[in-house]
Design an enzyme around this catalytic site. Sequence first.
Site, short mmCIF file in Angstrom:
data_model
loop_
_atom_site.label_atom_id
_atom_site.label_comp_id
_atom_site.label_asym_id
_atom_site.label_seq_id
_atom_site.Cartn_x
_atom_site.Cartn_y
_atom_site.Cartn_z
N ASP A 87 0.83 -1.20 0.00
CA ASP A 87 0.00 0.00 0.00
C ASP A 87 0.87 1.25 0.00
O ASP A 87 2.09 1.18 0.16
CB ASP A 87 -0.95 -0.01 1.21
CG ASP A 87 -0.24 -0.21 2.55
OD1 ASP A 87 1.01 -0.26 2.58
OD2 ASP A 87 -0.93 -0.32 3.56
N ASN A 121 -7.38 -0.62 13.70
CA ASN A 121 -8.79 -0.95 13.44
C ASN A 121 -8.94 -2.26 12.67
O ASN A 121 -9.98 -2.53 12.09
CB ASN A 121 -9.47 0.19 12.68
CG ASN A 121 -8.81 0.46 11.33
OD1 ASN A 121 -7.84 -0.20 10.97
ND2 ASN A 121 -9.33 1.41 10.60
N HIS A 141 -7.18 -3.14 9.98
CA HIS A 141 -6.91 -3.12 8.54
C HIS A 141 -5.65 -3.90 8.21
O HIS A 141 -4.73 -4.03 9.01
CB HIS A 141 -6.90 -1.70 7.96
CG HIS A 141 -5.74 -0.84 8.31
ND1 HIS A 141 -5.87 0.48 8.67
CD2 HIS A 141 -4.41 -1.06 8.31
CE1 HIS A 141 -4.69 1.01 8.87
NE2 HIS A 141 -3.78 0.09 8.66
N GLU A 190 -9.62 -1.07 4.86
CA GLU A 190 -10.23 -0.59 6.09
C GLU A 190 -11.48 -1.40 6.44
O GLU A 190 -11.97 -2.18 5.62
CB GLU A 190 -10.62 0.89 5.90
CG GLU A 190 -9.44 1.82 5.65
CD GLU A 190 -8.71 2.22 6.93
OE1 GLU A 190 -8.64 1.41 7.88
OE2 GLU A 190 -8.21 3.36 6.98
#
Length: 254
Positions: free
Chosen positions: A72, A141, A143, A148
């Site tokens: 990413d 969270n 991810h 996400e």
Amino acid sequence: MPPPSSNILWCRDGSEFARAAADHVAALLARKPQAAIALPTGQTPLGLYAELVARAAAQRLAAAQARFFNLDDYLGLSVEHPLSYARFLREHFLTPAGVPEEHIRLLRGDAIGIETECRDYEAAIAAAGGLDLAILGLGTNGHIGFNEPDSDWSAQTHVVCLSPETRATHVAQTQGKFAIPQYGITVGIATIIAAREILLLVAGSTKERALAAFRRGIPDPQWPVTALLTHRNLTVLAAAELQSAAAEGVMAPR
Ligand code: GLP
């Protein structure tokens, strides 16, 4: 589905964590020197990269034939930007390990035609024979890459809107020195799941809830990391300090 807690290897400290992760990569490269490997960014893999660089310097790592990708990056940043994940990977691993340029394909967050870049990236992975190994960090969270909560698990490389939690974490990590972009570009969960092997690295107290969600063993779109539960060749390395905090997933519900 096997109970995920049985697949977690708990590491007592940073050096054990780094060595175990590097052993994993080295074992793959010994089996398949031309392996295609996707790399994570963040604090968690820094020890792994230092260990791999040290082994490469000591001629104890055969990385010259391997092909490297990243997971990413932020959208809109040049590869020279201090926040760019491409720059991070070059600085911490690819350059000091002596990986030849022709074996490196990193996402271009500032590509003009971003849809084309996403397709080209998937094509480059396919041309390398698919990913042999995806090494993943874990977001607070849940991810993976920049996928996400509530991501489409069938997606390949795509542009994502970063969650407020992710952006706040990154603002804190950079001490507010940089404006954190609103968007990212990431390999999709389908790209990750298609990797023949996955190594998930989990360290830091902020990962307790995400790890707990994983240990509950129930695929849950709110926790993207749980997409890995069905993978046949998944290894999880986690810092031992997380063992009791995340026990049996009791802290998982949002
Ligand atoms: C970012 C990256 C992820 C990375 C995560 C964890 O959000 N997009 O790929 O896994 O951070 O980073 P850290 O290891 O610093 O906690």
